[in-house]
Design an enzyme around this catalytic site. Sequence first.
Site, PDB file in Angstrom:
ATOM      1  CG  HIS A  46      77.208  79.997 -16.487  1.00  0.00           C
ATOM      2  ND1 HIS A  46      76.483  79.050 -17.189  1.00  0.00           N
ATOM      3  CD2 HIS A  46      78.522  79.700 -16.705  1.00  0.00           C
ATOM      4  CE1 HIS A  46      77.327  78.231 -17.805  1.00  0.00           C
ATOM      5  NE2 HIS A  46      78.564  78.601 -17.532  1.00  0.00           N
ATOM      6  CG  HIS A  70      82.606  75.710 -15.399  1.00  0.00           C
ATOM      7  ND1 HIS A  70      81.506  76.064 -14.673  1.00  0.00           N
ATOM      8  CD2 HIS A  70      82.394  76.195 -16.653  1.00  0.00           C
ATOM      9  CE1 HIS A  70      80.654  76.720 -15.444  1.00  0.00           C
ATOM     10  NE2 HIS A  70      81.172  76.810 -16.654  1.00  0.00           N
ATOM     11  CD  GLU A  74      87.697  79.919 -21.614  1.00  0.00           C
ATOM     12  OE1 GLU A  74      88.613  79.095 -21.426  1.00  0.00           O
ATOM     13  OE2 GLU A  74      87.102  80.068 -22.682  1.00  0.00           O
ATOM     14  CG  ASP A  75      85.162  83.469 -18.576  1.00  0.00           C
ATOM     15  OD1 ASP A  75      85.809  83.475 -19.638  1.00  0.00           O
ATOM     16  OD2 ASP A  75      84.060  82.925 -18.442  1.00  0.00           O
ATOM     17  CG  ASP A 137      79.769  75.250 -19.518  1.00  0.00           C
ATOM     18  OD1 ASP A 137      79.321  76.299 -19.014  1.00  0.00           O
ATOM     19  OD2 ASP A 137      80.540  75.235 -20.504  1.00  0.00           O
ATOM     20  CG  ASP A 257      54.912  58.920 -30.367  1.00  0.00           C
ATOM     21  OD1 ASP A 257      55.778  58.315 -29.718  1.00  0.00           O
ATOM     22  OD2 ASP A 257      54.367  59.965 -29.984  1.00  0.00           O
TER      23      ASP A 257
HETATM   24 MN    MN Z   1      80.600  77.993 -18.425  1.00  0.00          MN
END
Ligand code: MN
Length: 479
Positions: A46, A70, A74-75, A137, A257
Site C-alpha cells: 500500500h 505516511h 498511525e499503524d 493514499d 456528450d
Molecule cells: Mn494509507
Amino acid sequence: MSVEELIKKFSEYSNQDTTMLELAYNFAKEAHGEQKRASGESYFTHVYSVAEILADFKMDQPTICAGLLHDTVEDTKITIDILKNEFGEEVANLVEGVTKIETLRFSSRDEAQAENWRKMILATAKDIRVIMVKLADRLHNMRTLNYLSREKQLEIAYETLTLYAPLSQRLGIFNLKSELEDLSFKYLYPEEYEMLSAKIQLRYFKREKILEDFKNELNSVLESSKIPYRLLYRAKNIYSIYRKMQKQNKPFEEIEDTLGVRIITDTVVNCYVLLGIVHSHFKPTANSFTDYIAMPKKNLYQSLHTTVMSRSGEPIEIQIRTEDMHKTAEYGIAAHWRYKMGQNATDKHLDEKLNWLRQWIEWLQELESPREFLESFKTDLDLEQIFVFTPKGDVKPLPVGATPVDFAYYIHSEIGDNCVGAKVNSKMVKLDHELKSGDVCEIVTRKNSGPKKDWLNFVKTASARSKIRKYLREHKIED
Ligand code: MN
C-alpha cells in the site's frame, strides 16, 4: 515493487538526490513488517503504491518519502520524533500532517458541513503536499476497495465523493478527480454504474468510426503545416454524465456528450496558428470559441476551445494547448510543485502560480470565519487542536480538552457569560464535557446568568479563563 523501480520513475523527471528515497523505502518496509492488508497482501504494498502514485504526479523527493512513511506513525510504533531524527523536519512534518487528517472522521450527510470539512482538511494540512499524499493514499484505497466489507466500502466511497474528489478538483487535478468520482460512484450506486458504463461504451463504439475519420482528416490538414503536434482523446468521466442526467432530469440517450479531440503543440503562437488551420478547414459552430490562453481560468487552466462540424455532421470539440498547459491541466498544483525543484526552475510564471495558490487558500478562508482560519494557518497547528462546529456549520478551532464553556467564549464573551447549558450533537451535556473534533455544539444562554466560579476548574483556553475572571472581578464575586 523494488526501490530501483521507484528511483527510476523518480529520476525520469527529477535530479534530486535519491538516497533519502532508499532510506524511506527500507524504513517503511521494516516498520510495517508482517502487517497485512484486507486483500492479504503485505501492508507495505500500500505505502509503496502511494509513493508510486505520487511519482506519477511528479512530486518532489520529500513528498515521495512521506508517501512511503505516511502510515508508520498511525499503524506502527514509530513516532514523529523518530521520523524527525531519521529524515529531518520536512518529511516528518508532511507525515504528521497526513496523520492529523487521518484522525478527522467525516460522517455528516450535510452538504454545508462537507464544505467546512474540506476547509478544515486544508487548514489542518497547511502544506499542499500533505493533501497530495492524502489524495494518493485515498486513490490507492479506492482502487483496492473491493476487499473491504460493504459497510466500509460505502463509508469510504461516500467520504471520497464528498471530500476528496472536490478537493482534487480545486487543486486542478482533473484526472484524479474523475477517477475518484468514478470509483466512488461504482461502490455507492453499483447498478447505475454498470448500466451507464455499458451504455457509454456502446455509444463510443458506434461513434468511433466518426472520430476515426475526423482524426484522419485532421491529421492530413495539420501535417501539411509542418508544426509539431500530437492528438489526444478526452477520457470519459462516468460520474459527470450521471450528474448531468440527474441535474437535467434526462435519460442517458438525451444527454449531449460531444466528441472531443485535444491538439498538443509546442508554443503559444502555434496554438493560434493551428486554430486558424482548423477553422479554415472545418466550420466552427456559433459561439463555441473560448480563448482560455489569453484569459486563463482561476485555477490557471489554459487552452483554446472550439467546436467544429465534422464531414459527417457531428459536432467535435477541439482543445488546443502547449505541452506546458497540458501538464498544468493534468497535474494541477502538483505541476506547480514540480517547478519548485531547484534544478528545473525554468518556469518564469512560478511566482504567479504560487501567488494564485496563496490567493486560493485565502479565498477559502474568507468564505466563513476568516480570522480563525488565518490564525490556524499562522499559529503552528499542533496535535493539540480540535475543530468544533456551530449549529450553522462554522468550524471553530479549540485546544484538546476544550469544553462547551471554552466554545461559548470563543464565539462571543456575551455568549460565554450567559451560558447555562450545552448540547453536543443534539444531546444535552454538562458544561465540563470534553469536546471532540467534528462535534456540533450548541450553547443554551439565559440573560444575565453570569459565569460560575467553578468554571475556572475546567476551562482550557486562556481567553475563557481571563473573561470569567474579569466578570467575577467586575461583579465583585470573590475568587
Ligand atoms: Mn494509507
